[in-house]
Structure formats: structure tokens, C-alpha cells
Design a protein around this motif. Structure first.
Motif, PDB file in Angstrom:
ATOM      1  N   ASP A  58       1.053   8.926   2.922  1.00 47.79           N
ATOM      2  CA  ASP A  58       0.924   8.588   4.057  1.00 47.79           C
ATOM      3  C   ASP A  58       1.205   6.950   3.292  1.00 47.79           C
ATOM      4  O   ASP A  58       1.356   5.684   3.673  1.00 47.79           O
ATOM      5  CB  ASP A  58      -0.585   8.541   4.587  1.00 47.79           C
ATOM      6  CG  ASP A  58      -1.545   8.130   3.496  1.00 47.79           C
ATOM      7  OD1 ASP A  58      -1.410   8.620   2.794  1.00 47.79           O
ATOM      8  OD2 ASP A  58      -2.931   7.682   4.283  1.00 47.79           O
ATOM      9  N   ARG A  59       0.505   7.136   1.504  1.00 42.57           N
ATOM     10  CA  ARG A  59       0.906   5.770   1.495  1.00 42.57           C
ATOM     11  C   ARG A  59       1.392   6.158  -0.399  1.00 42.57           C
ATOM     12  O   ARG A  59       0.835   6.321  -0.857  1.00 42.57           O
ATOM     13  CB  ARG A  59       0.030   4.909   1.276  1.00 42.57           C
ATOM     14  CG  ARG A  59      -1.178   5.074   0.603  1.00 42.57           C
ATOM     15  CD  ARG A  59      -2.641   4.000   1.820  1.00 42.57           C
ATOM     16  NE  ARG A  59      -2.782   4.104   2.808  1.00 42.57           N
ATOM     17  CZ  ARG A  59      -3.620   2.704   3.324  1.00 42.57           C
ATOM     18  NH1 ARG A  59      -3.514   1.769   2.436  1.00 42.57           N
ATOM     19  NH2 ARG A  59      -2.792   2.898   4.078  1.00 42.57           N
ATOM     20  N   LEU A  60       1.342   4.905  -0.902  1.00 43.50           N
ATOM     21  CA  LEU A  60       1.828   4.943  -2.380  1.00 43.50           C
ATOM     22  C   LEU A  60       0.272   4.947  -3.061  1.00 43.50           C
ATOM     23  O   LEU A  60      -0.406   4.597  -2.955  1.00 43.50           O
ATOM     24  CB  LEU A  60       2.559   3.775  -2.760  1.00 43.50           C
ATOM     25  CG  LEU A  60       3.403   3.681  -2.300  1.00 43.50           C
ATOM     26  CD1 LEU A  60       5.202   2.090  -2.614  1.00 43.50           C
ATOM     27  CD2 LEU A  60       4.715   4.890  -2.543  1.00 43.50           C
ATOM     28  N   PRO A  61       0.239   5.629  -4.371  1.00 45.65           N
ATOM     29  CA  PRO A  61      -1.029   6.446  -4.526  1.00 45.65           C
ATOM     30  C   PRO A  61      -0.969   5.945  -6.261  1.00 45.65           C
ATOM     31  O   PRO A  61      -1.560   5.860  -6.848  1.00 45.65           O
ATOM     32  CB  PRO A  61      -0.677   7.714  -4.951  1.00 45.65           C
ATOM     33  CG  PRO A  61       0.741   8.144  -5.380  1.00 45.65           C
ATOM     34  CD  PRO A  61       1.505   6.822  -4.418  1.00 45.65           C
ATOM     35  N   PHE A  62      -1.661   4.268  -5.644  1.00 41.31           N
ATOM     36  CA  PHE A  62      -2.178   2.979  -6.568  1.00 41.31           C
ATOM     37  C   PHE A  62      -3.475   3.470  -6.865  1.00 41.31           C
ATOM     38  O   PHE A  62      -4.544   3.494  -6.054  1.00 41.31           O
ATOM     39  CB  PHE A  62      -2.108   1.880  -5.876  1.00 41.31           C
ATOM     40  CG  PHE A  62      -0.804   1.584  -6.436  1.00 41.31           C
ATOM     41  CD1 PHE A  62       0.547   0.939  -6.894  1.00 41.31           C
ATOM     42  CD2 PHE A  62      -0.318   0.995  -4.563  1.00 41.31           C
ATOM     43  CE1 PHE A  62       1.292   0.296  -7.169  1.00 41.31           C
ATOM     44  CE2 PHE A  62       1.734   0.841  -4.388  1.00 41.31           C
ATOM     45  CZ  PHE A  62       2.501   0.645  -5.988  1.00 41.31           C
TER      46      PHE A  62
END
Length: 738
Positions: free
Chosen positions: A639-643
Motif C-alpha cells: 500500500d505504501r513505501l515502508p519508511f
């Protein structure tokens, strides 16, 4: 429990306890017990090479075939052992890296230690790879190689603890505070009865087991029951001073490890061994660190300490028989002060000085534990109960050390307050800002270290991981105009709106990096990623800003999943996002949707593997804990970049330290963390040569962020790349029809 103690002491068996038990011999190819036959002082010339041993092992695998990357890795390990250099090896999924390091390990004198991050890999090595290897190479070696598993002391049943628990301690068992129940309150009689039954089963098992290894107890027991019959290393009096020292399961495991050809352990115990002066793991010339991208975090966890009010209260109760009343009361008062300080302090990283109430609590605890330790004194052989005395002293010493460490407020430490939302448990935690120096000092001395993983290169280079592991690494030079032009010219155009990566991309051999005393090697992967998979980035979606799953990302997810008809692994940045995705699909499709947390994870993974149209949604533990080859998993959605989240204390502190020195904390800390996590998640798609599918990243920044987008993409396998949604949906529709 008195009956068990009588049976131990009344049989006239081995050792002071009289408990008759045979030390389990080393494991061999079949996993059965057999005395060690490893000859000492073998001559190098009498031994087959690692390449010959590897060929025999591969030949014994049904359908096994030589893999160039596997052979290259085995040869490099032999060279580094010979030259006394360290080696970083990136070996993609499907390389067969386990055999690539196990085969040359058998050419090294003395035990070779293999450390893993996960129980799954440890089990694979012990139950499958090592027995198969040992069977295959026995004709070449003229003997059957042996192996042993080495775990932390608390993984083994402690006979002294079991024998000493005849007088039940309600303050340490039935009314133990550190495990709050939903709704609060003490344990009801049914719970106490269940605990008693589990302890009784452990007593019976103690009379039967040869190893005392908790993992061999089936069915298992609750953590609280196991705590009553196991001994943390810090509380052990040592075999010489223990009545059951000659029969100790943990000591027997160490003895087996000293005699084995290959010792399998875990990163957590390896970290403790380094921090404790390297006296736990047997001396060895070669250490193989598999899943090496996890090592620094495990060392950081081992060097972490915490103060919890309940632990202070329990230590006061345990030590009270050894103390004057006022000394024990001072400990209790320190615990109460800490509880007050934690209740007032906000959750998260503590910047600057400790808040006044927490500083006061640590000061009180420091004074109280010093006084208590003076009163307890040294543990002596003629003490009435040396085991209990050592337990009390060990906990007091740990509390004292942690309080002093927090009061020191050293620049190299990070402190924070954490709260468990489920139990309400609060703790004051301290951990090192970096463990690179610790690793540089303790990991590499007097042995060759081979660090391997499928994700060791970030942005196509080893530099970042090498520095995190304590190695000196040169700074990456920017590509020359000629190199950039070459990369652009070798990228193959995609008529569908994307492109195929340049030959020799992230999964092919990358640029070698080396430094003083070490070298690197990327052996690539046997998978043809550009033909087996698509990396689709939804570049048209708005940049994610709010927590949870944005509406546009939800609609994109729905379109992709319905095009394939399920078979989707969803990797989400938060539980809220995973739950929203599950609710969306359940409301608008008839597909079976499995959500992490609704059932035990192994059961969910099994259902996902068996139910072809199902979807499995979850959070970070799924990013590297799921292995589902075949057509049950043909779409991986991220779903989103895992920062790292801004409230992750260590990552935030490390980024702030880089910023303070004039660098970019985001680039130096957050981006590498995201690169490793993203590579692990993307790696869930292609697990075998016949796998096909799509990785869909619903975060447009992977395409649009000029600063870090290309770096992250270079850290991934070289899938066929596109940003066009109709291309991704078309591929999924064709997969559904195939």
C-alpha cells in the motif's frame, strides 16, 4: 513436585541430584543419535574440496542441477577462509545458498557456526538441508558429518529450577503482575489450575526428555509455565556450583556443539555471545551469518535494557528474605516512583535530559539496588540456596546497571517511554544509537565471517549494509556520464508504457564493493524476473498523506484483485489499512479474505496456500514470513513505501544524529530501512522458477520521487516495469484465465 524430586534423588543415578540421564549424542544425517566421529587434526590433503562436496549434495537432490551462482558462492567462501578475509554475499531466492555455504563449511577444521534470524530457516537447516548434505557427502568424507543446534539457556528445562520450585511462590506465579489480563484483576482458580497442570506435565516430561529443549515439547506450554522451569543465563549459578550441573540440559547442548562439524544458532544468541565476551558459542574459524540484513537489529535488541515497575516489585519480593526490611522497602518505593514517572511521561523518544520524575525514580533505584546487592553479597558454594540467591542478585544487578545507564544520559544511547496498547504495560527503555562499533570490535576477530542474504545490496551496492555491519566501506561515487549513458542505452523499451530493466540489474551480478579485510559478491538469482513478473507502480495515485487506506488506493486494490480473482498477498503499512482493505473486499466481492490477527498466522498462511481464490492481508510480519510458491500467490500489493514511522525511537534518533552532523537523516537512515523492507516484501512473489505474477505498489513516490525513487527501484529484482494500470490489469486477467 516432591515426588519428582524424590525420584531424582532416590534412584542413586548420575550426579548430585541422582537423576539418571544420558547426554544426547550428536545428530547425524538421519537426525538420529550417534556418537561423534569427527576426527581431530585432519590433514587438508585428505579432504575433498568444497566444490566436490557441493556437487555431491546437489546430485543427491531429486532433479538437482548445478547452479552457477551457488558454485560461485561456495568457491568464494573457500577462498576467503584460505585468505582470512570476510565476505558479503547477496544470493537471490532460488540460488540454493544454504548448500552453497554448508558444503565448504565441511572443509574447515573445527566447528563451523551458522547463525539464522528466523526459526523457519533454522528448522529448514536442521531438519532438511543438513541431513541431506550429510548423507550425500559421507562416501566422500569416509564418515558421517555431525551437527548440533545451540540455543539460549532459557530454551532448556532447568532441573535446579524445577527441583527448587517445590515451595510454590504465589508472588512469582499465580499473582504475577507483568502479564495483565483483559479486565484486570488476579488470576481466577481455573487459570491457576491450568498453570498447575502444565507444570505437572513439565515435571513428567523432565523424566523422559533427553534434550530438555522447549521446541521438542508437543504440545507446548504457556510462557508463564515455562518461566517456572527454565533459567535465564544471568540467573544461572553455573554448573560447578549447581547440584544438577552434571545433568544440565543447557550444558549438554554446549558440549554437543563443541564436538559438532556444524553448529546452528540464532542471531539473538550470537549477539549475546559477542556482548558477553564470546564464551557461549564454541571457538570456531568460520561464522556464516544467514539472513544477515537482520543482524544489526538483533544486536541492538540484545544491547537494549528496560525498567518496568512490575519487575522492580517482583525483584523486591524475591530478594526480601535476604534483606533488611528497610532495604526491601526502598526497592518497592523506587518501583512506585517509576510507575508514577511513567504515568506522567509522554510515550516516545526522550530528547534532552530525563524528565524530573523519571530521573528521581532512577536515582532511587540506583541507591536501593546498590544497598541490596551489598546486603546479598557473593554467591557461595555453602549457601543454603545458591540458586535463589543468584536469581535475586542477577535481577538486582541488571536493574542497577540499567538505572545507572539511564542516569548517565550518554550520547551513544537512546531512551524512550513505550506503552503496550493491549496490556497497558509501560516501560522506560534504553538502547544504543548504533551497534556498528560493537560489531566492528566483536564480530570479526579471530574468525572469517560470511554474511549472506537475498537483500544485502541497497541501490545496487553493498556499502550501506557493510557499514551497518561494522565494516569500513568506501563512499559510493556518483556514476560517470558515460556510465549513465550506457545504462540508458541498455534499457529495453516497453511498448506498453514501461520498460524492461537493463541487463545485469538488481538480481544479476552487481558492482563489487570491498574494503579493508573484506570483499563482496552478488551471485544473482536463477529466476528470470523480467519474464516472470511485473513491477507496477500506480504513479497516477495521489501521494499518500493520511493514515489508513486512501479511497483511491482502495479502488485500485479492488480493481487489481478482481482482475485476478483473488490469489493476493496484501502487505500494509498499518493494521488500520489492512483492516480497511479487508472490509472493502468483503463488502464488494465474494472472495475469501484472510486478515492477520483474526486467526493464528500459520493457519492463515496454510489456508491462503490451499484456497486458490483467497486473499491474505497483514502487516510487517508478513513482509518476510510468507513463502507461498505456485499460483496461490500471483499478486503482491504494497500500500505504501515502508519508511520507518516518525515515532520509531531508534530510527528517529539515528536520523536526528545524521542531521546534526550536516547530513540527511532521511537519506542515510529512513531510505535504507525502506529499501530492505521493500525488497523483502517484493520478494514474496517469485519463489520458484515456474512462478508468474505482478507486484503492485500503490505509492506513487516509487516512480515520482527523484531523490530516492530510483535508489529503491535499484534495490529490487529487475521485474518488467510499468506505471500503466491497464497493463497490470491485463496481465492479471490473462493469469486468471491461464
Amino acid at each position: 513436585m516432591g515426588d519428582v524430586a524424590t525420584r531424582w534423588r532416590g534412584g542413586g543415578g548420575v550426579g548430585a541430584g541422582g537423576y539418571r540421564r544420558t547426554v544426547t549424542p550428536l545428530r547425524t544425517a538421519t537426525g538420529s543419535a550417534s556418537p561423534s566421529s569427527r576426527p581431530r587434526g585432519r590433514r587438508r590433503g585428505d579432504r575433498p574440496s568444497g566444490a566436490e562436496l557441493l556437487a555431491a549434495a546437489v546430485g543427491a537432490v531429486p532433479g538437482g542441477a548445478a547452479r552457477p551462482g551457488q558454485q560461485q558462492m561456495a568457491e568464494a567462501i573457500e577462498e576467503c577462509v584460505r585468505d582470512r578475509e570476510h565476505l558479503l554475499v547477496q544470493a537471490g531466492t532460488g540460488t540454493g545458498k544454504s548448500l552453497a555455504y554448508l558444503a565448504p563449511a565441511l572443509t574447515v577444521d573445527g566447528p563451523v557456526v551458522v547463525s539464522t534470524a528466523t526459526l523457519a530457516l533454522q528448522s529448514q537447516l536442521v531438519e532438511h538441508d543438513l541431513p541431506r548434505l550429510a548423507d550425500a557427502v559421507e562416501p566422500l568424507l569416509g564418515r558421517r558429518p555431525t551437527f548440533a543446534v545451540l540455543k539460549g539457556r532459557h530454551h532448556y528445562l532447568c532441573l535446579a529450577r524445577l527441583d527448587g520450585s517445590t515451595e510454590a511462590e504465589p508472588e512469582d506465579t499465580l499473582f504475577d503482575a507483568p502479564a495483565p489480563r483483559a479486565g484486570g484483576g488476579t488470576k481466577w482458580l481455573g487459570e491457576a489450575g491450568r498453570l498447575g497442570r502444565q507444570v505437572q506435565r513439565l515435571r513428567d516430561w523432565a523424566m523422559e526428555t533427553d534434550t530438555g529443549d522447549r521446541d521438542e515439547l508437543d504440545p507446548g506450554v504457556d510462557e508463564q509455565a515455562w518461566r517456572l522451569v527454565s533459567m535465564p543465563a544471568r540467573e544461572c549459578v553455573g554448573a560447578a556450583r549447581c547440584a544438577f550441573g552434571a545433568e544440565c540440559f543447557a550444558e549438554a547442548s554446549r558440549a554437543r556443539a563443541r564436538e559438532a562439524d556444524i553448529v546452528v544458532t540464532n542471531h539473538s544468541l550470537l549477539a549475546v555471545d559477542m556482548l558477553a565476551g564470546r564464551h557461549i558459542v564454541p571457538p570456531h574459524r568460520l561464522l556464516v551469518v544467514d539472513e544477515a540484513h537482520e543482524l544489526a537489529d538483533r544486536v541492538s535488541s540484545a544491547a537494549q535494557a528496560e525498567l518496568v515497575p512490575e519487575l522492580i516489585d517482583r525483584s523486591a519480593r524475591r530478594a526480601r528474605p535476604l534483606l533488611r526490611p528497610e532495604t526491601a522497602d526502598a526497592l518497592t518505593a523506587a518501583g512506585d516512583a517509576l510507575a508514577v514517572g511513567l504515568a506522567e511521561a509522554p510515550v516516545g523518544r526522550l530528547t534532552g535530559e530525563l524528565p524530573g520524575p523519571l530521573r528521581e525514580a532512577c536515582t532511587l533505584l540506583d541507591a536501593a539496588t546498590r544497598a541490596a546487592l551489598d546486603a546479598v553479597g557473593d554467591v557461595k558454594a555453602d549457601d543454603p540456596d545458591p540458586v535463589r540467591k543468584q536469581q535475586a542478585k542477577a535481577v538486582l544487578d541488571e536493574l542497577s546497571t540499567t538505572a545507572q545507564r539511564l542516569l548517565e544520559e550518554a550520547d551513544h544511547d537512546v531512551a524512550w517511554v513505550e506503552r503496550n496498547d493491549t496490556t497497558g504495560r509501560r516501560a522506560l527503555v534504553v538502547a544504543p544509537l548504533s551497534v556498528a562499533g560493537t560489531l566492528a570490535t566483536h564480530l570479526y576477530e579471530d574468525r572469517t565471517v560470511v554474511a549472506t542474504s537475498a537483500t544485502l545490496t541497497l541501490g545496487g551496492r553493498f556499502d550501506t549494509v557493510a557499514r551497518a555491519l561494522g565494516l569500513e566501506a568506501p563512499a559510493a561515487a556518483p556514476p560517470s556520464p558515460a556510465a549513465a549513458a550506457l545504462a540508458a542505452s541498455t534499457a529495453r523499451p516497453d511498448p506498453g508504457g514501461g520498460h524492461l530493466p537493463a541487463a545485469g540489474g538488481a538480481a544479476g551480478p552487481g558492482p563489487a564493493t570491498s574494503g579493508p579485510g573484506w570483499r563482496s559478491l552478488d551471485v544473482g538469482s536463477p529466476f528470470d524476473y523480467a519474464r516472470q513478473g511485473i513491477l507496477y507502480v500506480a504513479a497516477h495515485l495521489p501521494r499518500p498523506s493520511v493514515s489508513g487506506l486512501p479511497d483511491a488506493a482502495g479502488e485500485e486494490l479492488l480493481a487489481l484483485v478482481t482482475a485476478l480473482g483473488g490469489r493476493t498477498l496484501g502487505l500494509f503499512s498499518s493494521r488500520r489499512a489492512a483492516q480497511q482493505a479487508a472490509e472493502l473486499l468483503r463488502a464488494r466481492t465474494d472472495l475469501p479474505v484472510l486478515l492477520q490477527g483474526e486467526e493464528a498466522l500459520p493457519l492463515l498462511v496454510r489456508r491462503f496456500r490451499e484456497e486458490r481464490s483467497s486473499c491474505l492481508f497483514g502487516v510487517m510480519s508478513l513482509w518476510q514470513g510468507v513463502d507461498v510458491p505456485g499460483d496461490s500467490c500471483q499478486l503482491v500489493v504494497i500500500d505504501r513505501l515502508p519508511f520507518p514511522r516518525p515515532d520509531e525511537p531508534l530510527a528517529a534518533a539515528r536520523a536526528a544524529a545524521v542531521d546534526a552532523n550536516g547530513g540527511s537523516g532521511f537519506a542515510a537512515v529512513s531510505v535504507p530501512i525502506a529499501a530492505v523492507r521493500l525488497a523483502q516484501g517484493v520478494g514474496r512473489l517469485i519463489r520458484a522458477t515456474g512462478d508468474r505474477g505482478v507486484v503492485a505498489v500503490l505509492d506513487s513516490r516509487l516512480e515520482t520521487a527523484r531523490g530516492y525513487g530510483p535508489f529503491l527501484r535499484r534495490s529490487l529484482p529487475p521485474f518488467w516495469y510499468t506505471t500503466r494500470p491497464e497493463v497490470a490489469r491485463g496481465a492479471l486477467t490473462r493469469l486468471a484465465a491461464s
